[in-house]
Design a protein around this motif. Sequence first.
Motif, PDB file in Angstrom:
ATOM      1  N   ALA A 174       0.836  -1.197   0.000  1.00 47.60           N
ATOM      2  CA  ALA A 174       0.000   0.000   0.000  1.00 47.60           C
ATOM      3  C   ALA A 174       0.873   1.251   0.000  1.00 47.60           C
ATOM      4  N   TYR A 175       0.388   2.281  -0.680  1.00 47.89           N
ATOM      5  CA  TYR A 175       1.113   3.545  -0.801  1.00 47.89           C
ATOM      6  C   TYR A 175       0.399   4.662  -0.060  1.00 47.89           C
ATOM      7  N   ARG A 176       1.203   5.614   0.424  1.00 46.41           N
ATOM      8  CA  ARG A 176       0.668   6.870   0.917  1.00 46.41           C
ATOM      9  C   ARG A 176       0.603   7.858  -0.247  1.00 46.41           C
ATOM     10  N   ALA A 177      -0.078   8.967  -0.021  1.00 46.93           N
ATOM     11  CA  ALA A 177      -0.243   9.954  -1.085  1.00 46.93           C
ATOM     12  C   ALA A 177       1.071  10.598  -1.501  1.00 46.93           C
ATOM     13  N   ASP A 178       2.087  10.563  -0.607  1.00 48.05           N
ATOM     14  CA  ASP A 178       3.382  11.165  -0.950  1.00 48.05           C
ATOM     15  C   ASP A 178       4.298  10.215  -1.704  1.00 48.05           C
ATOM     16  N   GLY A 179       3.798   9.030  -2.038  1.00 48.51           N
ATOM     17  CA  GLY A 179       4.581   8.068  -2.805  1.00 48.51           C
ATOM     18  C   GLY A 179       5.420   7.124  -1.971  1.00 48.51           C
ATOM     19  N   THR A 180       5.349   7.230  -0.646  1.00 48.58           N
ATOM     20  CA  THR A 180       6.070   6.305   0.227  1.00 48.58           C
ATOM     21  C   THR A 180       5.171   5.114   0.561  1.00 48.58           C
ATOM     22  N   LEU A 181       5.783   4.042   1.026  1.00 48.45           N
ATOM     23  CA  LEU A 181       5.034   2.842   1.369  1.00 48.45           C
ATOM     24  C   LEU A 181       4.418   2.955   2.757  1.00 48.45           C
ATOM     25  N   VAL A 182       3.242   2.397   2.925  1.00 52.29           N
ATOM     26  CA  VAL A 182       2.635   2.315   4.247  1.00 52.29           C
ATOM     27  C   VAL A 182       3.472   1.342   5.078  1.00 52.29           C
ATOM     28  N   PRO A 183       3.947   1.737   6.272  1.00 48.13           N
ATOM     29  CA  PRO A 183       4.777   0.836   7.087  1.00 48.13           C
ATOM     30  C   PRO A 183       4.052  -0.474   7.399  1.00 48.13           C
ATOM     31  N   ARG A 184       4.832  -1.547   7.442  1.00 42.39           N
ATOM     32  CA  ARG A 184       4.252  -2.856   7.720  1.00 42.39           C
ATOM     33  C   ARG A 184       3.632  -2.947   9.114  1.00 42.39           C
ATOM     34  N   THR A 185       3.973  -2.023   9.974  1.00 36.88           N
ATOM     35  CA  THR A 185       3.388  -2.003  11.318  1.00 36.88           C
ATOM     36  C   THR A 185       1.944  -1.505  11.306  1.00 36.88           C
ATOM     37  N   GLU A 186       1.502  -0.945  10.181  1.00 36.00           N
ATOM     38  CA  GLU A 186       0.146  -0.427  10.075  1.00 36.00           C
ATOM     39  C   GLU A 186      -0.766  -1.428   9.372  1.00 36.00           C
ATOM     40  N   VAL A 187      -2.069  -1.311   9.659  1.00 30.83           N
ATOM     41  CA  VAL A 187      -3.064  -2.203   9.060  1.00 30.83           C
ATOM     42  C   VAL A 187      -3.120  -1.976   7.549  1.00 30.83           C
ATOM     43  N   ASN A 188      -3.300  -3.073   6.813  1.00 31.72           N
ATOM     44  CA  ASN A 188      -3.460  -3.037   5.358  1.00 31.72           C
ATOM     45  C   ASN A 188      -2.228  -2.506   4.619  1.00 31.72           C
ATOM     46  N   ALA A 189      -1.056  -2.687   5.200  1.00 29.54           N
ATOM     47  CA  ALA A 189       0.182  -2.261   4.526  1.00 29.54           C
ATOM     48  C   ALA A 189       0.485  -3.153   3.334  1.00 29.54           C
ATOM     49  N   VAL A 190       0.031  -4.404   3.402  1.00 32.64           N
ATOM     50  CA  VAL A 190       0.262  -5.367   2.320  1.00 32.64           C
ATOM     51  C   VAL A 190      -1.053  -5.641   1.602  1.00 32.64           C
TER      52      VAL A 190
END
Length: 256
Positions: A174-190
């Motif tokens: 999953a991506y954030r709006a700034d183009g970085t990846l959602v950290p794996r520690t957060e829900v729905n990162a994968v």
Amino acid sequence: MTRAPVSIDLNADLGEGFGRWRLTDDEGLLAVVTSANVACGFHAGDPSTMRRVCAVAAARGVRIGAQVAYRDLAGFGRRSMDVPPRELADEVAYQIGALRVFAQAAGAEVAYVKPHGALYNRIVWDEAQADAVVDGILLAGGNLPVLGLPGSAVRRAAAAARLDFVAEAFADRAYRADGTLVPRTEVNAVVDDVGAVVARAVAIATERAVTAVSGERVSIDARSLCLHGDTPGAVDLVTRVRTALREFDVIIAPFV
């Protein structure tokens, strides 16, 4: 108007076992990817695994990349560490050198470098750590391309050192709006829905964009597409992605 052909590389993290424990289906994945990020022993991998993966990759014409990481076997390289820059440069060079032995024994070469896990994410914003990774590549004696996120600190460090930077994208993250990846520690990162991963892969290759968790479209001009080898059913997933890309006339080929 004739549309210019679209080409993209498919890469996956391989050799991520240790001793008798295996995490990835290396042989299966090497039948469908074009570049193999081989673990170099710091977060996963061992000499015998490195040698085996390099031999199969070379036989199948798959490019071999050094998957360098923090020294973190217990945490699988996913724990951020404050390693002094000079020490980090030495460790990056050490990992590249170790893999180069097995690549050359298989009649191939280490063709590029891809940082793993916490190191990958750290050098998106940490200039000092990014410089250290590039210094390690130079210390290893190779003018090797670096895979990373577009707009990252390591891209700037690579450019300063006149190393080729290869922007990559992730269909299963999953991506954030700034183009970085959602950290794996957060829900729905994968992203684990196969259909969604395939659709995202096609959008990345043909539209040069991905949808962020916020719903915004994020532009990504990627030359390589990563699919994680430790995902359950990874071989089937990459095969489906490859088939879908070909249906959209995307050329699948190594970036180097």
